[in-house]
Write a protein that holds these residues in place. Structure first.
Motif, PDB file in Angstrom:
ATOM      1  N   CYS A  67     -24.723  15.340 -14.107  1.00  0.00           N
ATOM      2  CA  CYS A  67     -24.114  13.765 -14.598  1.00  0.00           C
ATOM      3  C   CYS A  67     -23.052  13.005 -14.340  1.00  0.00           C
ATOM      4  O   CYS A  67     -22.210  13.285 -14.912  1.00  0.00           O
ATOM      5  CB  CYS A  67     -24.936  13.590 -15.982  1.00  0.00           C
ATOM      6  SG  CYS A  67     -26.813  13.428 -16.130  1.00  0.00           S
ATOM      7  N   GLY A  68     -22.809  12.384 -13.679  1.00  0.00           N
ATOM      8  CA  GLY A  68     -21.680  11.369 -13.058  1.00  0.00           C
ATOM      9  C   GLY A  68     -21.471  12.673 -12.079  1.00  0.00           C
ATOM     10  O   GLY A  68     -19.946  13.282 -12.228  1.00  0.00           O
ATOM     11  N   ALA A  69     -21.856  13.236 -11.043  1.00  0.00           N
ATOM     12  CA  ALA A  69     -21.773  14.746 -10.596  1.00  0.00           C
ATOM     13  C   ALA A  69     -20.852  14.629  -9.150  1.00  0.00           C
ATOM     14  O   ALA A  69     -20.168  15.412  -9.007  1.00  0.00           O
ATOM     15  CB  ALA A  69     -23.164  15.219 -10.156  1.00  0.00           C
ATOM     16  N   GLY A  72     -20.053  17.286  -6.632  1.00  0.00           N
ATOM     17  CA  GLY A  72     -20.749  18.555  -7.451  1.00  0.00           C
ATOM     18  C   GLY A  72     -19.915  18.998  -7.682  1.00  0.00           C
ATOM     19  O   GLY A  72     -19.870  20.796  -7.411  1.00  0.00           O
ATOM     20  N   ARG A  73     -18.891  19.105  -7.789  1.00  0.00           N
ATOM     21  CA  ARG A  73     -18.036  19.743  -8.197  1.00  0.00           C
ATOM     22  C   ARG A  73     -18.017  20.949  -9.933  1.00  0.00           C
ATOM     23  O   ARG A  73     -18.142  21.962  -9.840  1.00  0.00           O
ATOM     24  CB  ARG A  73     -16.614  19.507  -8.894  1.00  0.00           C
ATOM     25  CG  ARG A  73     -15.103  20.226  -9.142  1.00  0.00           C
ATOM     26  CD  ARG A  73     -13.745  19.419 -10.218  1.00  0.00           C
ATOM     27  NE  ARG A  73     -14.454  18.825 -11.507  1.00  0.00           N
ATOM     28  CZ  ARG A  73     -14.360  19.187 -12.790  1.00  0.00           C
ATOM     29  NH1 ARG A  73     -13.673  20.220 -12.777  1.00  0.00           N
ATOM     30  NH2 ARG A  73     -15.040  19.251 -13.672  1.00  0.00           N
ATOM     31  N   ILE A  74     -19.133  20.530 -10.556  1.00  0.00           N
ATOM     32  CA  ILE A  74     -19.636  21.263 -11.521  1.00  0.00           C
ATOM     33  C   ILE A  74     -21.135  21.555 -11.450  1.00  0.00           C
ATOM     34  O   ILE A  74     -20.925  23.209 -11.833  1.00  0.00           O
ATOM     35  CB  ILE A  74     -19.777  20.393 -12.565  1.00  0.00           C
ATOM     36  CG1 ILE A  74     -18.119  19.652 -13.310  1.00  0.00           C
ATOM     37  CG2 ILE A  74     -19.877  21.195 -13.869  1.00  0.00           C
ATOM     38  CD1 ILE A  74     -18.381  18.247 -13.923  1.00  0.00           C
ATOM     39  N   VAL A  89     -26.535  13.690  -9.847  1.00  0.00           N
ATOM     40  CA  VAL A  89     -26.957  11.626 -10.356  1.00  0.00           C
ATOM     41  C   VAL A  89     -25.873  11.520 -10.289  1.00  0.00           C
ATOM     42  O   VAL A  89     -24.699  12.154 -11.016  1.00  0.00           O
ATOM     43  CB  VAL A  89     -27.687  11.125 -12.192  1.00  0.00           C
ATOM     44  CG1 VAL A  89     -27.149  11.631 -12.846  1.00  0.00           C
ATOM     45  CG2 VAL A  89     -27.611   9.729 -10.974  1.00  0.00           C
ATOM     46  N   ASP A  90     -25.411  10.310  -9.213  1.00  0.00           N
ATOM     47  CA  ASP A  90     -24.139   9.831  -9.545  1.00  0.00           C
ATOM     48  C   ASP A  90     -24.625   7.659  -8.336  1.00  0.00           C
ATOM     49  O   ASP A  90     -24.954   8.073  -7.810  1.00  0.00           O
ATOM     50  CB  ASP A  90     -22.968  10.369  -8.815  1.00  0.00           C
ATOM     51  CG  ASP A  90     -22.170   9.763  -9.131  1.00  0.00           C
ATOM     52  OD1 ASP A  90     -21.260  10.867  -9.423  1.00  0.00           O
ATOM     53  OD2 ASP A  90     -21.518   8.880  -8.275  1.00  0.00           O
ATOM     54  N   VAL A  91     -23.802   7.445  -9.268  1.00  0.00           N
ATOM     55  CA  VAL A  91     -23.397   6.335  -8.556  1.00  0.00           C
ATOM     56  C   VAL A  91     -22.736   6.009  -7.163  1.00  0.00           C
ATOM     57  O   VAL A  91     -23.292   4.925  -6.054  1.00  0.00           O
ATOM     58  CB  VAL A  91     -22.940   4.731  -9.566  1.00  0.00           C
ATOM     59  CG1 VAL A  91     -21.133   4.710  -9.155  1.00  0.00           C
ATOM     60  CG2 VAL A  91     -23.796   3.790  -9.029  1.00  0.00           C
ATOM     61  N   THR A  92     -21.887   6.618  -7.058  1.00  0.00           N
ATOM     62  CA  THR A  92     -21.069   6.595  -5.215  1.00  0.00           C
ATOM     63  C   THR A  92     -21.976   7.594  -4.449  1.00  0.00           C
ATOM     64  O   THR A  92     -22.263   8.550  -4.186  1.00  0.00           O
ATOM     65  CB  THR A  92     -19.853   7.255  -5.534  1.00  0.00           C
ATOM     66  OG1 THR A  92     -19.609   6.497  -6.861  1.00  0.00           O
ATOM     67  CG2 THR A  92     -19.153   6.498  -3.993  1.00  0.00           C
ATOM     68  N   GLU A  93     -22.535   6.957  -3.695  1.00  0.00           N
ATOM     69  CA  GLU A  93     -23.927   7.199  -2.392  1.00  0.00           C
ATOM     70  C   GLU A  93     -22.652   8.484  -1.558  1.00  0.00           C
ATOM     71  O   GLU A  93     -22.797   9.657  -1.156  1.00  0.00           O
ATOM     72  CB  GLU A  93     -24.104   6.490  -1.446  1.00  0.00           C
ATOM     73  CG  GLU A  93     -25.080   6.543  -0.308  1.00  0.00           C
ATOM     74  CD  GLU A  93     -25.871   5.822  -0.393  1.00  0.00           C
ATOM     75  OE1 GLU A  93     -25.539   3.827  -0.077  1.00  0.00           O
ATOM     76  OE2 GLU A  93     -27.365   6.078   0.628  1.00  0.00           O
TER      77      GLU A  93
HETATM   78  C1  LIG Z   1     -14.276  11.051 -13.083  1.00  0.00           C
HETATM   79  S1  LIG Z   1     -15.263  11.880 -12.007  1.00  0.00           S
HETATM   80  C2  LIG Z   1     -15.962  12.852 -11.887  1.00  0.00           C
HETATM   81  C3  LIG Z   1     -17.180  14.025 -11.865  1.00  0.00           C
HETATM   82  C4  LIG Z   1     -17.451  15.280 -11.992  1.00  0.00           C
HETATM   83  N1  LIG Z   1     -17.952  14.802 -13.359  1.00  0.00           N
HETATM   84  C5  LIG Z   1     -16.797  15.899 -12.378  1.00  0.00           C
HETATM   85  O1  LIG Z   1     -16.206  16.357 -12.995  1.00  0.00           O
HETATM   86  O2  LIG Z   1     -15.241  16.353 -11.501  1.00  0.00           O
HETATM   87  C6  LIG Z   1     -15.902  10.497 -12.296  1.00  0.00           C
HETATM   88  C7  LIG Z   1     -17.651  10.759 -11.872  1.00  0.00           C
HETATM   89  O3  LIG Z   1     -18.460   8.946 -12.514  1.00  0.00           O
HETATM   90  C8  LIG Z   1     -19.349   8.115 -10.782  1.00  0.00           C
HETATM   91  N2  LIG Z   1     -19.511   7.225 -12.148  1.00  0.00           N
HETATM   92  C9  LIG Z   1     -18.711   6.114 -11.612  1.00  0.00           C
HETATM   93  N3  LIG Z   1     -19.643   5.436 -12.687  1.00  0.00           N
HETATM   94  C10 LIG Z   1     -20.574   5.762 -12.771  1.00  0.00           C
HETATM   95  C11 LIG Z   1     -22.410   5.550 -13.281  1.00  0.00           C
HETATM   96  N4  LIG Z   1     -21.987   4.080 -13.789  1.00  0.00           N
HETATM   97  N5  LIG Z   1     -22.924   5.975 -13.097  1.00  0.00           N
HETATM   98  C12 LIG Z   1     -22.989   7.451 -12.818  1.00  0.00           C
HETATM   99  N6  LIG Z   1     -21.989   7.726 -11.731  1.00  0.00           N
HETATM  100  C13 LIG Z   1     -20.458   6.898 -12.257  1.00  0.00           C
HETATM  101  C14 LIG Z   1     -18.142   8.473  -9.851  1.00  0.00           C
HETATM  102  O4  LIG Z   1     -18.946   8.312  -8.888  1.00  0.00           O
HETATM  103  C15 LIG Z   1     -17.642   9.819 -10.219  1.00  0.00           C
HETATM  104  O5  LIG Z   1     -18.365  10.361  -9.430  1.00  0.00           O
END
Ligand SMILES: C[S@@+](CC[C@H](N)C(=O)[O-])C[C@H]1O[C@@H](n2cnc3c(N)ncnc32)[C@H](O)[C@@H]1O
Length: 222
Positions: A67-69, A72-74, A89-93
């Motif tokens: 979630c908030g992937a 796809g690092r994780i 799942v992530d909000v950023t296409e």
């Molecule tokens: C700090 S990054 C972390 C990415 C990943 N979890 C990692 O640890 O590598 C935050 C991520 O959350 C996503 N994001 C921000 N707001 C969000 C939301 N409301 N729903 C889903 N994803 C969201 C961003 O697009 C970004 O990819």
């Protein structure tokens, strides 16, 4: 979350605007701290392995959700090596597009790419052994986080686990106007987890991170 909850639409749209301008790289995902990715992933692996395996009460390894992937690092280094299928799942296409390249190796085991805010996302009922939620809860309002955790609970398989790994503040709610997020203290996070009807089955602090960043805690929930 007081004022932030009142300005909910801006809270979410500002965050979306922020992430659209971030490079789709590991360094971008970690706010310039790409160098801590290995320590983070090794800590997560040790944490998760306490729950996986054969036998009574163990968590299965069929399917995980990241979630908030981001890119796809994780998924790449933690989830794909441990689960047969991983959904993102992530909000950023743009990040999910990059994930298709970043996860090319093992990519045939990526299930679904969902481009959606977690505040709106409804995970499929009964699909997941593990739902991993890292460095994204600060982008949800309190009420949306509670609702999302409740939806996650419904989407777990038997013995499934929800894991939150995130920054915690020393005290209270600390807003970040740059990326439009908040950092909550551990008591507040515990309160929201409890409001969602979940229990904390294990909790650890991630060690060996740089001193100048927030403490990071990992919580396993059922
Ligand atoms: C700090 S990054 C972390 C990415 C990943 N979890 C990692 O640890 O590598 C935050 C991520 O959350 C996503 N994001 C921000 N707001 C969000 C939301 N409301 N729903 C889903 N994803 C969201 C961003 O697009 C970004 O990819």
């Amino acid at each position: 979350m007081g004022d932030i909850t009142k300005g909910q639409t801006t809270f979410y749209s500002n965050a979306e605007g922020y992430w659209k301008d971030v490079a789709p790289t590991v360094d971008g995902m970690l706010g310039g701290y790409g160098s801590i990715s290995n320590i983070d992933l090794n800590g997560s692996k040790a944490f998760l392995q306490k729950f996986l395996g054969e036998g009574e009460g163990k968590t299965g390894s069929a399917c995980a959700l990241d979630c908030g992937a981001g890119i796809g690092r994780i998924t790449k280094r933690l989830l794909l090596p441990l689960f047969s299928t991983v959904d993102l799942v992530d909000v950023t296409e743009e990040f999910l597009e990059q994930a298709k390249t970043y996860l090319a190796e093992g990519g045939e085991r990526v299930g679904k790419y969902h481009c959606c805010g977690l505040q709106d996302f409804v995970p499929e009922s009964g699909r997941y052994d593990v739902i991993w939620i890292q460095w994204v809860i600060g982008h949800l309002t309190d009420d949306h986080l509670v609702d999302f955790l409740q939806r996650c609970q419904k989407s777990l398989r038997p013995n499934g686990l929800i894991v939150i790994k995130d920054n915690v503040s020393y005290e209270g709610v600390v807003p970040d106007d740059v990326d439009s997020s908040v950092c909550r203290d551990l008591d507040i996070v515990h309160g929201l987890v409890s409001r969602a009807g979940l229990s904390i089955v294990h909790e650890e602090q991630q060690m060996d991170f740089p001193k100048e960043i927030y403490q990071v805690h990992t919580l396993a929930l059922r």
